[in-house]
Design an enzyme around this catalytic site. Structure first.
Site, PDB file in Angstrom:
ATOM      1  N   VAL A  61      37.229  25.349  52.152  1.00 36.12           N
ATOM      2  CA  VAL A  61      36.344  26.148  51.430  1.00 36.12           C
ATOM      3  C   VAL A  61      35.199  26.711  52.179  1.00 36.12           C
ATOM      4  O   VAL A  61      34.426  27.596  51.932  1.00 36.12           O
ATOM      5  CB  VAL A  61      35.864  25.511  50.485  1.00 36.12           C
ATOM      6  CG1 VAL A  61      36.779  25.220  49.279  1.00 36.12           C
ATOM      7  CG2 VAL A  61      34.889  24.199  50.550  1.00 36.12           C
ATOM      8  N   TYR A  62      34.953  26.147  53.546  1.00 35.30           N
ATOM      9  CA  TYR A  62      34.089  26.678  54.428  1.00 35.30           C
ATOM     10  C   TYR A  62      34.424  28.059  54.871  1.00 35.30           C
ATOM     11  O   TYR A  62      35.515  28.344  55.680  1.00 35.30           O
ATOM     12  CB  TYR A  62      33.922  25.870  55.916  1.00 35.30           C
ATOM     13  CG  TYR A  62      33.206  24.497  55.486  1.00 35.30           C
ATOM     14  CD1 TYR A  62      32.743  24.182  54.411  1.00 35.30           C
ATOM     15  CD2 TYR A  62      33.088  23.546  56.655  1.00 35.30           C
ATOM     16  CE1 TYR A  62      32.273  22.822  53.884  1.00 35.30           C
ATOM     17  CE2 TYR A  62      32.689  22.212  56.554  1.00 35.30           C
ATOM     18  CZ  TYR A  62      32.435  21.857  55.285  1.00 35.30           C
ATOM     19  OH  TYR A  62      31.587  20.721  54.999  1.00 35.30           O
ATOM     20  N   SER A  63      33.345  28.899  54.410  1.00 36.89           N
ATOM     21  CA  SER A  63      33.812  30.489  54.535  1.00 36.89           C
ATOM     22  C   SER A  63      35.196  31.014  53.964  1.00 36.89           C
ATOM     23  O   SER A  63      35.635  31.760  54.975  1.00 36.89           O
ATOM     24  CB  SER A  63      33.415  30.714  56.091  1.00 36.89           C
ATOM     25  OG  SER A  63      32.140  30.738  56.244  1.00 36.89           O
ATOM     26  N   ASP A  64      35.549  30.209  53.020  1.00 33.80           N
ATOM     27  CA  ASP A  64      36.879  30.765  52.538  1.00 33.80           C
ATOM     28  C   ASP A  64      38.063  30.587  53.330  1.00 33.80           C
ATOM     29  O   ASP A  64      38.956  31.386  53.648  1.00 33.80           O
ATOM     30  CB  ASP A  64      36.917  32.143  51.896  1.00 33.80           C
ATOM     31  CG  ASP A  64      35.770  32.370  50.988  1.00 33.80           C
ATOM     32  OD1 ASP A  64      35.644  31.408  50.165  1.00 33.80           O
ATOM     33  OD2 ASP A  64      34.996  33.295  51.021  1.00 33.80           O
TER      34      ASP A  64
END
Length: 344
Positions: A61-64
Protein backbone atom coordinates in the site's frame (compact mmCIF):
# COMPACT_ATOMS: atom_id res chain seq x y z
CA UNK A 1 27.17 -2.57 11.19
CA UNK A 2 26.05 -5.04 13.85
CA UNK A 3 23.83 -7.96 12.83
CA UNK A 4 21.20 -9.44 15.13
CA UNK A 5 18.93 -12.49 15.16
CA UNK A 6 15.38 -11.80 14.03
CA UNK A 7 13.56 -13.17 17.04
CA UNK A 8 13.76 -16.93 17.50
CA UNK A 9 14.84 -17.57 13.91
CA UNK A 10 18.12 -18.29 12.19
CA UNK A 11 17.96 -15.08 10.15
CA UNK A 12 20.43 -12.32 10.92
CA UNK A 13 19.45 -8.77 10.05
CA UNK A 14 21.40 -5.50 10.29
CA UNK A 15 20.58 -3.29 13.28
CA UNK A 16 19.35 -0.67 10.85
CA UNK A 17 16.84 -1.41 8.08
CA UNK A 18 15.97 1.07 5.35
CA UNK A 19 12.27 1.92 5.07
CA UNK A 20 11.34 2.56 1.44
CA UNK A 21 8.11 4.38 2.25
CA UNK A 22 9.84 7.49 0.86
CA UNK A 23 10.08 5.86 -2.60
CA UNK A 24 7.50 6.26 -5.36
CA UNK A 25 5.38 8.97 -3.72
CA UNK A 26 2.03 9.00 -5.54
CA UNK A 27 -0.56 10.34 -3.10
CA UNK A 28 -0.93 13.13 -0.54
CA UNK A 29 0.08 11.03 2.46
CA UNK A 30 3.36 9.74 1.03
CA UNK A 31 4.24 12.95 -0.83
CA UNK A 32 4.32 14.63 2.58
CA UNK A 33 7.13 12.22 3.52
CA UNK A 34 9.19 12.55 0.37
CA UNK A 35 9.16 12.73 -3.42
CA UNK A 36 12.35 10.75 -4.00
CA UNK A 37 13.18 10.24 -7.68
CA UNK A 38 14.25 6.85 -9.05
CA UNK A 39 17.82 8.08 -9.47
CA UNK A 40 17.86 9.17 -5.81
CA UNK A 41 16.37 5.83 -4.76
CA UNK A 42 19.11 3.98 -6.67
CA UNK A 43 21.80 6.05 -4.94
CA UNK A 44 20.26 5.65 -1.46
CA UNK A 45 20.08 1.87 -1.85
CA UNK A 46 23.72 1.78 -2.95
CA UNK A 47 24.83 3.81 0.07
CA UNK A 48 22.85 1.52 2.37
CA UNK A 49 24.46 -1.63 0.99
CA UNK A 50 27.95 -0.11 1.18
CA UNK A 51 27.26 0.68 4.87
CA UNK A 52 26.09 -2.86 5.62
CA UNK A 53 22.38 -1.98 5.63
CA UNK A 54 21.22 -4.76 3.31
CA UNK A 55 17.65 -4.98 4.67
CA UNK A 56 14.87 -3.03 2.94
CA UNK A 57 11.26 -2.66 4.07
CA UNK A 58 8.23 -1.67 2.02
CA UNK A 59 4.53 -2.58 1.66
CA UNK A 60 1.99 -3.07 -1.10
CA UNK A 61 0.00 0.00 0.00
CA UNK A 62 2.96 2.38 0.12
CA UNK A 63 2.15 4.85 -2.65
CA UNK A 64 -0.30 2.32 -4.11
CA UNK A 65 2.44 -0.15 -5.00
CA UNK A 66 4.87 2.39 -6.42
CA UNK A 67 7.24 2.03 -3.46
CA UNK A 68 7.69 -1.66 -4.28
CA UNK A 69 8.28 -0.81 -7.94
CA UNK A 70 10.90 1.83 -7.13
CA UNK A 71 12.64 -0.42 -4.60
CA UNK A 72 12.65 -3.31 -7.05
CA UNK A 73 14.28 -1.17 -9.73
CA UNK A 74 16.91 0.09 -7.27
CA UNK A 75 17.72 -3.42 -6.07
CA UNK A 76 18.01 -4.72 -9.63
CA UNK A 77 21.50 -3.20 -9.68
CA UNK A 78 22.58 -5.60 -6.90
CA UNK A 79 22.76 -9.36 -6.37
CA UNK A 80 19.44 -10.63 -5.02
CA UNK A 81 21.12 -12.96 -2.52
CA UNK A 82 23.02 -10.02 -1.02
CA UNK A 83 19.89 -8.20 0.14
CA UNK A 84 16.88 -8.86 2.36
CA UNK A 85 13.44 -7.63 1.33
CA UNK A 86 10.46 -7.16 3.62
CA UNK A 87 6.99 -6.27 2.38
CA UNK A 88 3.45 -6.40 3.74
CA UNK A 89 -0.19 -7.08 2.93
CA UNK A 90 -3.66 -6.82 4.54
CA UNK A 91 -4.71 -3.20 3.96
CA UNK A 92 -7.05 -2.36 1.10
CA UNK A 93 -5.47 -2.08 -2.34
CA UNK A 94 -8.34 -2.10 -4.81
CA UNK A 95 -12.08 -1.50 -4.80
CA UNK A 96 -13.36 -5.09 -4.75
CA UNK A 97 -14.81 -6.82 -1.68
CA UNK A 98 -11.81 -9.19 -1.55
CA UNK A 99 -9.12 -6.56 -2.13
CA UNK A 100 -8.51 -6.21 1.60
CA UNK A 101 -7.76 -8.39 4.62
CA UNK A 102 -5.77 -11.53 5.41
CA UNK A 103 -7.97 -14.09 3.67
CA UNK A 104 -6.37 -16.81 1.54
CA UNK A 105 -7.79 -15.08 -1.54
CA UNK A 106 -6.33 -11.66 -0.76
CA UNK A 107 -2.94 -12.86 0.52
CA UNK A 108 -2.28 -15.00 -2.56
CA UNK A 109 -3.27 -12.10 -4.78
CA UNK A 110 -1.20 -9.61 -2.77
CA UNK A 111 1.96 -11.69 -2.65
CA UNK A 112 1.94 -12.45 -6.38
CA UNK A 113 1.49 -8.76 -7.19
CA UNK A 114 4.20 -7.71 -4.74
CA UNK A 115 6.66 -10.19 -6.23
CA UNK A 116 5.95 -8.83 -9.69
CA UNK A 117 6.38 -5.20 -8.60
CA UNK A 118 9.59 -5.98 -6.72
CA UNK A 119 11.00 -8.02 -9.61
CA UNK A 120 11.83 -11.06 -7.48
CA UNK A 121 10.49 -14.57 -6.96
CA UNK A 122 10.62 -14.48 -3.15
CA UNK A 123 10.61 -12.08 -0.21
CA UNK A 124 12.66 -12.64 2.90
CA UNK A 125 10.16 -11.35 5.47
CA UNK A 126 6.42 -11.13 4.74
CA UNK A 127 4.31 -9.12 7.18
CA UNK A 128 0.65 -8.91 7.85
CA UNK A 129 0.24 -5.15 8.04
CA UNK A 130 -2.58 -5.38 10.59
CA UNK A 131 -4.85 -7.93 12.26
CA UNK A 132 -7.90 -9.06 10.28
CA UNK A 133 -10.62 -10.01 12.77
CA UNK A 134 -12.98 -11.13 9.98
CA UNK A 135 -10.78 -13.97 8.70
CA UNK A 136 -10.13 -17.13 10.77
CA UNK A 137 -6.58 -17.14 12.12
CA UNK A 138 -6.23 -20.73 10.88
CA UNK A 139 -6.97 -19.68 7.28
CA UNK A 140 -4.40 -16.91 7.40
CA UNK A 141 -1.63 -18.96 8.98
CA UNK A 142 -2.22 -21.97 6.73
CA UNK A 143 -1.85 -19.68 3.72
CA UNK A 144 1.36 -18.14 5.06
CA UNK A 145 2.74 -21.60 5.88
CA UNK A 146 2.19 -22.64 2.25
CA UNK A 147 4.04 -19.54 1.06
CA UNK A 148 7.03 -20.63 3.17
CA UNK A 149 6.86 -24.23 1.93
CA UNK A 150 6.66 -23.03 -1.67
CA UNK A 151 9.77 -20.87 -1.16
CA UNK A 152 8.00 -17.60 -2.00
CA UNK A 153 8.47 -16.35 1.57
CA UNK A 154 11.39 -17.08 3.89
CA UNK A 155 9.98 -15.81 7.21
CA UNK A 156 6.64 -14.41 8.37
CA UNK A 157 5.95 -11.51 10.69
CA UNK A 158 3.19 -9.16 11.76
CA UNK A 159 2.67 -5.47 12.33
CA UNK A 160 0.35 -3.52 14.62
CA UNK A 161 -1.06 -6.59 16.40
CA UNK A 162 -2.22 -6.47 20.00
CA UNK A 163 -0.78 -8.93 22.48
CA UNK A 164 -3.70 -11.34 22.27
CA UNK A 165 -3.73 -11.21 18.46
CA UNK A 166 -0.10 -12.29 18.37
CA UNK A 167 -0.33 -14.88 21.14
CA UNK A 168 -3.39 -16.54 19.59
CA UNK A 169 -1.59 -16.73 16.26
CA UNK A 170 1.53 -18.26 17.80
CA UNK A 171 -0.63 -20.83 19.58
CA UNK A 172 -2.37 -21.85 16.35
CA UNK A 173 0.98 -22.21 14.55
CA UNK A 174 2.26 -24.43 17.35
CA UNK A 175 -0.90 -26.55 17.33
CA UNK A 176 -0.61 -27.38 13.62
CA UNK A 177 3.15 -27.25 13.18
CA UNK A 178 2.93 -24.29 10.80
CA UNK A 179 5.47 -21.51 10.25
CA UNK A 180 5.35 -19.09 13.19
CA UNK A 181 5.79 -15.34 13.35
CA UNK A 182 9.40 -14.51 14.19
CA UNK A 183 9.06 -10.73 14.08
CA UNK A 184 6.64 -7.94 14.77
CA UNK A 185 6.92 -4.50 13.24
CA UNK A 186 5.98 -2.05 15.99
CA UNK A 187 5.79 1.66 16.67
CA UNK A 188 8.35 2.44 19.40
CA UNK A 189 10.20 5.64 20.25
CA UNK A 190 11.19 7.91 23.11
CA UNK A 191 7.80 9.61 22.75
CA UNK A 192 5.86 6.38 22.24
CA UNK A 193 6.73 3.60 24.69
CA UNK A 194 3.44 1.66 24.74
CA UNK A 195 5.26 -1.29 23.13
CA UNK A 196 6.92 -1.98 26.49
CA UNK A 197 3.63 -2.62 28.31
CA UNK A 198 2.54 -5.95 26.79
CA UNK A 199 4.13 -6.64 23.41
CA UNK A 200 7.71 -6.48 24.67
CA UNK A 201 7.19 -8.99 27.52
CA UNK A 202 5.37 -11.26 25.06
CA UNK A 203 8.25 -10.95 22.59
CA UNK A 204 10.77 -11.90 25.26
CA UNK A 205 8.70 -14.90 26.29
CA UNK A 206 7.95 -16.14 22.77
CA UNK A 207 11.10 -15.15 20.90
CA UNK A 208 9.59 -12.54 18.57
CA UNK A 209 11.97 -9.84 17.35
CA UNK A 210 10.91 -6.21 17.07
CA UNK A 211 11.34 -4.35 13.79
CA UNK A 212 10.77 -0.77 14.93
CA UNK A 213 8.94 1.68 12.69
CA UNK A 214 8.91 5.46 13.18
CA UNK A 215 11.65 5.42 15.85
CA UNK A 216 11.74 9.23 15.67
CA UNK A 217 8.18 9.51 16.90
CA UNK A 218 6.47 10.26 13.57
CA UNK A 219 9.01 12.97 12.72
CA UNK A 220 8.99 14.65 16.14
CA UNK A 221 12.57 13.76 17.10
CA UNK A 222 14.38 15.05 14.04
CA UNK A 223 15.96 17.85 16.05
CA UNK A 224 13.94 20.53 14.27
CA UNK A 225 11.18 20.85 16.86
CA UNK A 226 11.95 22.93 19.94
CA UNK A 227 9.94 24.39 22.81
CA UNK A 228 10.79 27.92 21.64
CA UNK A 229 9.98 27.48 17.95
CA UNK A 230 7.39 24.68 17.73
CA UNK A 231 6.91 22.77 14.48
CA UNK A 232 8.90 24.23 11.53
CA UNK A 233 7.11 25.07 8.28
CA UNK A 234 8.80 22.29 6.29
CA UNK A 235 7.78 19.51 8.72
CA UNK A 236 5.46 16.79 7.41
CA UNK A 237 3.53 17.19 10.66
CA UNK A 238 1.97 20.28 9.08
CA UNK A 239 0.07 17.91 6.78
CA UNK A 240 -3.28 17.20 8.45
CA UNK A 241 -3.40 13.79 6.76
CA UNK A 242 -0.01 12.81 8.21
CA UNK A 243 -0.68 14.27 11.67
CA UNK A 244 -4.15 12.73 12.03
CA UNK A 245 -3.02 9.26 10.91
CA UNK A 246 -0.05 8.99 13.24
CA UNK A 247 0.52 8.70 17.00
CA UNK A 248 -0.54 11.67 19.08
CA UNK A 249 1.97 13.16 21.53
CA UNK A 250 1.16 15.92 24.05
CA UNK A 251 3.35 18.95 23.33
CA UNK A 252 4.70 19.31 26.86
CA UNK A 253 5.74 15.64 26.95
CA UNK A 254 7.52 16.04 23.60
CA UNK A 255 9.42 19.11 24.79
CA UNK A 256 10.40 17.38 28.03
CA UNK A 257 11.93 14.51 26.05
CA UNK A 258 13.65 16.84 23.58
CA UNK A 259 15.14 18.85 26.45
CA UNK A 260 16.67 15.65 27.87
CA UNK A 261 18.03 14.63 24.46
CA UNK A 262 19.55 18.09 24.01
CA UNK A 263 21.47 17.68 27.26
CA UNK A 264 22.91 14.38 26.08
CA UNK A 265 23.67 15.84 22.64
CA UNK A 266 25.96 18.36 24.33
CA UNK A 267 27.70 15.55 26.22
CA UNK A 268 28.16 13.23 23.24
CA UNK A 269 28.41 15.50 20.22
CA UNK A 270 25.67 13.42 18.59
CA UNK A 271 22.48 14.78 17.01
CA UNK A 272 18.96 14.51 18.41
CA UNK A 273 17.86 11.79 15.94
CA UNK A 274 21.10 9.83 16.42
CA UNK A 275 20.52 9.74 20.19
CA UNK A 276 16.85 8.82 19.78
CA UNK A 277 17.73 5.97 17.41
CA UNK A 278 20.56 4.73 19.60
CA UNK A 279 18.23 4.59 22.61
CA UNK A 280 15.78 2.37 20.70
CA UNK A 281 18.61 0.11 19.50
CA UNK A 282 19.54 -0.55 23.12
CA UNK A 283 16.09 -1.77 24.18
CA UNK A 284 15.18 -5.42 24.83
CA UNK A 285 13.82 -7.51 21.90
CA UNK A 286 14.82 -4.98 19.21
CA UNK A 287 16.21 -6.80 16.17
CA UNK A 288 16.33 -3.86 13.78
CA UNK A 289 15.27 -0.22 13.58
CA UNK A 290 13.69 0.99 10.35
CA UNK A 291 14.96 4.37 9.19
CA UNK A 292 13.90 6.41 6.19
CA UNK A 293 15.55 9.26 4.36
CA UNK A 294 14.51 11.89 1.85
CA UNK A 295 18.06 12.20 0.54
CA UNK A 296 21.68 11.12 0.96
CA UNK A 297 22.35 13.70 3.68
CA UNK A 298 19.55 12.37 5.91
CA UNK A 299 20.59 8.78 5.29
CA UNK A 300 24.22 9.37 6.26
CA UNK A 301 23.08 11.22 9.38
CA UNK A 302 20.92 8.25 10.40
CA UNK A 303 23.80 5.85 9.82
CA UNK A 304 25.64 7.79 12.53
CA UNK A 305 23.26 6.31 15.11
CA UNK A 306 25.27 3.07 15.28
CA UNK A 307 28.81 2.20 16.37
CA UNK A 308 28.59 3.82 19.81
CA UNK A 309 26.52 3.48 23.00
CA UNK A 310 24.82 5.76 25.47
CA UNK A 311 26.08 5.49 29.04
CA UNK A 312 23.78 3.92 31.67
CA UNK A 313 23.34 7.39 33.19
CA UNK A 314 22.29 8.85 29.85
CA UNK A 315 19.86 6.00 29.26
CA UNK A 316 18.36 6.58 32.69
CA UNK A 317 17.95 10.29 31.96
CA UNK A 318 16.06 9.49 28.76
CA UNK A 319 13.97 6.80 30.46
CA UNK A 320 12.91 9.22 33.17
CA UNK A 321 12.05 12.04 30.78
CA UNK A 322 10.00 9.80 28.47
CA UNK A 323 8.06 7.84 31.12
CA UNK A 324 4.27 8.30 31.07
CA UNK A 325 1.46 7.03 33.34
CA UNK A 326 0.55 3.43 32.52
CA UNK A 327 -2.90 2.11 31.60
CA UNK A 328 -4.53 -0.66 33.64
CA UNK A 329 -3.52 -3.41 34.39
CA UNK A 330 0.07 -2.32 33.80
CA UNK A 331 0.24 0.32 36.53
CA UNK A 332 -1.06 -2.28 38.97
CA UNK A 333 1.52 -4.86 37.89
CA UNK A 334 4.32 -2.32 38.41
CA UNK A 335 3.47 -2.38 42.12
CA UNK A 336 4.58 -6.02 42.21
CA UNK A 337 7.86 -5.97 40.30
CA UNK A 338 9.18 -8.76 42.49
CA UNK A 339 6.90 -11.11 40.55
CA UNK A 340 6.47 -8.99 37.39
CA UNK A 341 9.97 -7.69 36.62
CA UNK A 342 10.48 -5.15 33.87
CA UNK A 343 12.05 -6.41 30.62
CA UNK A 344 15.83 -6.17 30.58
Amino acid sequence: MEYRQLGKSGLKVPELCFGAGTFGASNEFFKAWSETTQAEADRIVGICIDAGVNFFDTADVYSDGNSEIALGKALAHHQREDVLISTKATFRLGKGPNDVGSSRYHLIQSLERSLKRLGTDYVDVYHLHAFDATTPVEETLNTLDKFVREGKVRYIAVSNFSGWHLMKSLSVSERYGWARYVGQQVYYSLVGRDYEWELMPLALDQGVGALVWSPLGWGRLTGKIRRETGIPKQSRLNSKTVADNGPQVPEEHLYKVVDAIDEIAKETGKTVPQIALNWVLGRPTVSTVIVGARNEEQLRANLGAVGWKLTPEQVQKLDTASEVPLAYPYWHQRQFEERNPRPV
